[in-house]
Design a protein around this motif. Structure first.
Motif, PDB file in Angstrom:
ATOM      1  N   PHE A   1       0.818  -1.225   0.000  1.00  0.00           N
ATOM      2  CA  PHE A   1       0.000   0.000   0.000  1.00  0.00           C
ATOM      3  C   PHE A   1       0.846   1.266   0.000  1.00  0.00           C
ATOM      4  O   PHE A   1       1.993   1.276   0.446  1.00  0.00           O
ATOM      5  N   THR A   2       0.223   2.340  -0.483  1.00  0.00           N
ATOM      6  CA  THR A   2       0.819   3.668  -0.449  1.00  0.00           C
ATOM      7  C   THR A   2      -0.305   4.689  -0.302  1.00  0.00           C
ATOM      8  O   THR A   2      -1.477   4.322  -0.250  1.00  0.00           O
ATOM      9  N   THR A   3       0.057   5.961  -0.209  1.00  0.00           N
ATOM     10  CA  THR A   3      -0.952   7.002   0.037  1.00  0.00           C
ATOM     11  C   THR A   3      -2.018   7.049  -1.075  1.00  0.00           C
ATOM     12  O   THR A   3      -1.712   6.764  -2.231  1.00  0.00           O
ATOM     13  N   PRO A   4      -3.256   7.422  -0.738  1.00  0.00           N
ATOM     14  CA  PRO A   4      -4.340   7.385  -1.714  1.00  0.00           C
ATOM     15  C   PRO A   4      -4.149   8.336  -2.898  1.00  0.00           C
ATOM     16  O   PRO A   4      -3.673   9.455  -2.732  1.00  0.00           O
ATOM     17  N   ALA A   5      -4.514   7.850  -4.084  1.00  0.00           N
ATOM     18  CA  ALA A   5      -4.588   8.676  -5.298  1.00  0.00           C
ATOM     19  C   ALA A   5      -5.606   8.012  -6.214  1.00  0.00           C
ATOM     20  O   ALA A   5      -5.762   6.793  -6.201  1.00  0.00           O
ATOM     21  N   ASP A   6      -6.300   8.846  -7.009  1.00  0.00           N
ATOM     22  CA  ASP A   6      -7.395   8.321  -7.836  1.00  0.00           C
ATOM     23  C   ASP A   6      -6.926   7.540  -9.056  1.00  0.00           C
ATOM     24  O   ASP A   6      -7.681   6.749  -9.609  1.00  0.00           O
ATOM     25  N   ASP A   7      -5.689   7.800  -9.479  1.00  0.00           N
ATOM     26  CA  ASP A   7      -5.272   7.272 -10.790  1.00  0.00           C
ATOM     27  C   ASP A   7      -4.246   6.148 -10.685  1.00  0.00           C
ATOM     28  O   ASP A   7      -3.469   5.944 -11.607  1.00  0.00           O
ATOM     29  N   ARG A   8      -4.247   5.424  -9.590  1.00  0.00           N
ATOM     30  CA  ARG A   8      -3.252   4.356  -9.475  1.00  0.00           C
ATOM     31  C   ARG A   8      -3.614   3.195 -10.391  1.00  0.00           C
ATOM     32  O   ARG A   8      -4.733   2.702 -10.384  1.00  0.00           O
ATOM     33  N   LYS A   9      -2.637   2.754 -11.183  1.00  0.00           N
ATOM     34  CA  LYS A   9      -2.866   1.585 -12.031  1.00  0.00           C
ATOM     35  C   LYS A   9      -1.577   0.815 -12.252  1.00  0.00           C
ATOM     36  O   LYS A   9      -0.490   1.327 -11.979  1.00  0.00           O
ATOM     37  N   PRO A  10      -1.684  -0.427 -12.736  1.00  0.00           N
ATOM     38  CA  PRO A  10      -0.501  -1.276 -12.868  1.00  0.00           C
ATOM     39  C   PRO A  10       0.586  -0.643 -13.724  1.00  0.00           C
ATOM     40  O   PRO A  10       0.302   0.134 -14.642  1.00  0.00           O
ATOM     41  N   VAL A  11       1.836  -1.009 -13.436  1.00  0.00           N
ATOM     42  CA  VAL A  11       2.995  -0.483 -14.167  1.00  0.00           C
ATOM     43  C   VAL A  11       3.834  -1.661 -14.666  1.00  0.00           C
ATOM     44  O   VAL A  11       3.650  -2.806 -14.249  1.00  0.00           O
ATOM     45  N   GLY A  12       4.755  -1.343 -15.555  1.00  0.00           N
ATOM     46  CA  GLY A  12       5.786  -2.292 -15.970  1.00  0.00           C
ATOM     47  C   GLY A  12       5.253  -3.519 -16.674  1.00  0.00           C
ATOM     48  O   GLY A  12       4.217  -3.490 -17.337  1.00  0.00           O
ATOM     49  N   LYS A  13       5.981  -4.618 -16.495  1.00  0.00           N
ATOM     50  CA  LYS A  13       5.621  -5.882 -17.154  1.00  0.00           C
ATOM     51  C   LYS A  13       4.266  -6.380 -16.676  1.00  0.00           C
ATOM     52  O   LYS A  13       3.522  -7.018 -17.419  1.00  0.00           O
ATOM     53  N   LEU A  14       3.945  -6.092 -15.403  1.00  0.00           N
ATOM     54  CA  LEU A  14       2.669  -6.548 -14.867  1.00  0.00           C
ATOM     55  C   LEU A  14       1.501  -5.884 -15.587  1.00  0.00           C
ATOM     56  O   LEU A  14       0.494  -6.538 -15.882  1.00  0.00           O
ATOM     57  N   ALA A  15       1.638  -4.588 -15.907  1.00  0.00           N
ATOM     58  CA  ALA A  15       0.569  -3.877 -16.621  1.00  0.00           C
ATOM     59  C   ALA A  15       0.291  -4.555 -17.954  1.00  0.00           C
ATOM     60  O   ALA A  15      -0.875  -4.775 -18.327  1.00  0.00           O
ATOM     61  N   ALA A  16       1.344  -4.915 -18.661  1.00  0.00           N
ATOM     62  CA  ALA A  16       1.183  -5.570 -19.965  1.00  0.00           C
ATOM     63  C   ALA A  16       0.516  -6.933 -19.806  1.00  0.00           C
ATOM     64  O   ALA A  16      -0.371  -7.307 -20.584  1.00  0.00           O
ATOM     65  N   ALA A  17       0.925  -7.682 -18.790  1.00  0.00           N
ATOM     66  CA  ALA A  17       0.359  -9.021 -18.571  1.00  0.00           C
ATOM     67  C   ALA A  17      -1.118  -8.943 -18.201  1.00  0.00           C
ATOM     68  O   ALA A  17      -1.930  -9.766 -18.641  1.00  0.00           O
ATOM     69  N   ILE A  18      -1.493  -7.957 -17.394  1.00  0.00           N
ATOM     70  CA  ILE A  18      -2.910  -7.785 -17.022  1.00  0.00           C
ATOM     71  C   ILE A  18      -3.740  -7.462 -18.259  1.00  0.00           C
ATOM     72  O   ILE A  18      -4.811  -8.051 -18.470  1.00  0.00           O
TER      73      ILE A  18
END
Ligand code: MN
Length: 217
Positions: free
Chosen positions: A104-121
């Motif tokens: 977890f990290t501080t709240p933000a509305d636009d959090r989404k997957p990054v890197g290789k994981l984003a592509a795999a999702i």
């Protein structure tokens, strides 16, 4: 992204995989943020109870059960994989929560997957939105206490599983990447019976750098 964020993400992913008892004792995870850092998604009250009371109890129970069990000296993951009964319940919950609190990290509305994981999702689920829909639905429909986890299987394929009570995906040979706790203690103080509202809000605090580091490791 700040360099310190990257360094922490890699450290957290690596450190957890190697969690071993020191002098026969596992220790309580130190939170990587202030207890109020996730507000209003998770309140300071919930954080103090969940980390300081619930997780601490699992760690203490496990440490009390280990001597003479035959599981002394194993990593936390190995204990979860090999044990049953009370040791499994407490070790599973310790592993679940160590992975949970460090994603977890501080709240933000636009959090989404990054890197290789984003592509795999995107490749496997079609889009992040489709993935979120399936993940939240599995969390909302789990009957009773448990977890919903995103993991990889032996071929590296992404899978979403429901885990009952204190179980963790390592018990079925999967590598856990991100998990949400749907025990009532995780949300009842802040959301009462509205588990689905809690699951919808939690996307604001997922640290996708951490999740991607676990995936890409
Ligand atoms: Mn919990």
């Amino acid at each position: 992204m700040k360099v310190s964020t990257i360094a922490f993400s890699l450290f957290a992913a690596t450190a957890l995989a190697q969690t071993k008892p020191v002098d026969g004792k596992f220790s309580l995870l130190k939170l990587p943020y202030a207890a109020n850092a996730l507000e209003p998604v998770i309140s300071e009250t919930t954080m103090n109870l969940h980390h300081g009371k619930h997780l601490a109890t699992y760690v203490n129970n496990l440490n009390n059960l280990l001597p003479g069990s035959g599981f002394e000296g194993l990593t936390l993951e190995e204990v979860v994989e090999k044990s049953e009964g009370a040791i499994f319940n407490n070790a599973g919950q310790m592993l679940n929560h160590d992975l949970y609190f460090t994603q977890f990290t501080t709240p933000a509305d636009d959090r989404k997957p990054v890197g290789k994981l984003a592509a795999a999702i995107n490749e496997q689920f079609g889009s992040f939105e489709e993935f979120q829909k399936e993940f939240s639905q599995k969390g909302a429909t789990l009957f009773g206490s448990g977890w919903v986890w995103l993991s990889t299987d032996k071929e590296g394929k992404l899978v979403i599983t429901q885990e009952v009570n204190g179980s963790n995906p390592v018990k079925r040979g999967l590598k856990p990447l991100m998990g949400l706790d749907v025990w009532e203690h995780a949300y009842y103080v802040d959301y009462q019976n509205r588990r689905a509202d809690h699951l919808a809000a939690v996307w604001q605090i997922i640290d996708w750098n951490v999740v991607d580091a676990r995936y890409s490791k």
